[in-house]
Design an enzyme around this catalytic site. Structure first.
Site, PDB file in Angstrom:
ATOM      1  N   SER A  67       0.865  -1.188  -0.037  1.00  0.00           N
ATOM      2  CA  SER A  67       0.005  -0.137   0.051  1.00  0.00           C
ATOM      3  C   SER A  67       0.746   1.286  -0.036  1.00  0.00           C
ATOM      4  O   SER A  67       1.504   1.472  -0.896  1.00  0.00           O
ATOM      5  CB  SER A  67      -0.951   0.176   1.168  1.00  0.00           C
ATOM      6  OG  SER A  67      -2.090   1.114   1.061  1.00  0.00           O
ATOM      7  N   ASP A  91      -9.858  -5.047  -4.099  1.00  0.00           N
ATOM      8  CA  ASP A  91      -9.202  -4.277  -3.151  1.00  0.00           C
ATOM      9  C   ASP A  91      -9.854  -3.003  -2.638  1.00  0.00           C
ATOM     10  O   ASP A  91     -10.483  -2.205  -3.863  1.00  0.00           O
ATOM     11  CB  ASP A  91      -7.684  -3.882  -3.727  1.00  0.00           C
ATOM     12  CG  ASP A  91      -7.002  -3.249  -2.537  1.00  0.00           C
ATOM     13  OD1 ASP A  91      -7.454  -2.611  -2.019  1.00  0.00           O
ATOM     14  OD2 ASP A  91      -5.919  -3.250  -2.682  1.00  0.00           O
ATOM     15  N   HIS A 101      -7.068  -6.067   0.233  1.00  0.00           N
ATOM     16  CA  HIS A 101      -5.942  -5.412   0.378  1.00  0.00           C
ATOM     17  C   HIS A 101      -4.803  -5.946   1.019  1.00  0.00           C
ATOM     18  O   HIS A 101      -3.531  -5.979   0.435  1.00  0.00           O
ATOM     19  CB  HIS A 101      -6.285  -3.904   0.839  1.00  0.00           C
ATOM     20  CG  HIS A 101      -5.288  -3.052   0.647  1.00  0.00           C
ATOM     21  ND1 HIS A 101      -4.676  -2.584  -0.336  1.00  0.00           N
ATOM     22  CD2 HIS A 101      -4.585  -2.343   1.811  1.00  0.00           C
ATOM     23  CE1 HIS A 101      -3.830  -1.528  -0.147  1.00  0.00           C
ATOM     24  NE2 HIS A 101      -3.522  -1.485   1.039  1.00  0.00           N
TER      25      HIS A 101
END
Length: 258
Positions: A96, A198, A227
């Site tokens: 991320s 996600d 995610h």
């Protein structure tokens, strides 16, 4: 939420003959807990692993508002230099925002030659348009709902803030924008892992990365995970691909003939 020992910085440097150095970078409002299984897996494979805690994380959301994106970047940059001083060219991986930090390190001209391979898992590159005024809204609306625990696997919870501070969102936007502009400077080989579902970062952000970097890109689909793939159904698939990729691209230290 309460943060456990798993959210503290983690290091595995005790190998008598380590395969090489690996730096892992966690995500926005999260903690090292989200990458701990990845870190432990690769430590068991012989890698010297550093998993730092980014400034303002795993304390309170109010603490996060006191830091800027450069504070997060300088934390991982210093760790990368320390590892490469000891092991030569290293690998860097992240999830991320940690994926964006991973790519930002790959763009840094002063780190050229120190980073041999990159692994980005669901890297963030874009935010919704409202993020552009997040810092203006912050005095009136300090926080919005938290973004943690986007996991398909039942019973798994991410140790992350329950609220997302808008002042920090503004800094995240600056990091993403800066990293996105410099993608062409990424020349190290990249393993790009993307979840098909996600709810935090759109999978199209990975497409932006793949199209923007100058080095070779290997894509890895994570079809059963959301995610937080290192905590999800595809975790072992990710770890196996990462280990193989690093073995292929990170040179062994001279004298290590294994």
């Amino acid at each position: 939420m309460a943060f456990s020992e798993l959210s503290r910085p983690w290091s595995a440097r005790g190998h008598s003959n380590p395969r090489g150095g690996l730096l892992l970078c966690h995500g926005f409002t999260g903690s090292p807990q989200s990458l701990r299984p990845w870190a432990e897996d690769h430590a068991d494979r012989g890698w010297a692993v550093e998993l730092p805690l980014l400034p303002g994380h795993a304390t309170t959301w109010q603490d996060l508002t006191t830091y800027r994106w450069r504070d997060w970047y300088e934390q991982v940059r210093a760790a990368a230099i320390d590892l490469s001083d000891e092991f030569g060219p290293i690998a860097v991986g992240g999830l991320s925002m940690g994926g964006a930090l991973t790519l930002a390190l790959g763009e840094d001209p002063e780190l050229r030659g120190r980073i041999a391979a990159l692994v980005a898992v669901n890297p963030g590159m874009t935010l919704t348009p409202v993020a552009g005024i997040a810092e203006l809204l912050a005095p009136v609306v300090p926080t919005v709902a938290g973004i943690g625990s986007d996991v398909a696997l039942d019973g798994v919870t991410e140790e992350a803030y329950d609220r997302t501070p808008l002042r920090a969102v503004g800094q995240l936007r600056r990091l993403f924008r800066r990293t996105r502009r410099g993608l062409g400077d990424v020349t190290a080989p990249l393993l790009l892992a993307t979840s098909s579902q996600d709810h935090t970062v759109p999978p199209s952000d990975s497409d932006l990365v793949a199209a923007g970097v100058s080095g070779s890109v290997e894509r890895l689909a994570l079809p059963r995970s959301y995610h937080l793939a290192p905590l999800d159904h595809d975790a072992q698939r990710l770890f196996e691909a990462s280990a193989r990729f690093l073995e292929q691209h990170v040179p062994r230290r001279s004298g290590d003939a294994r």
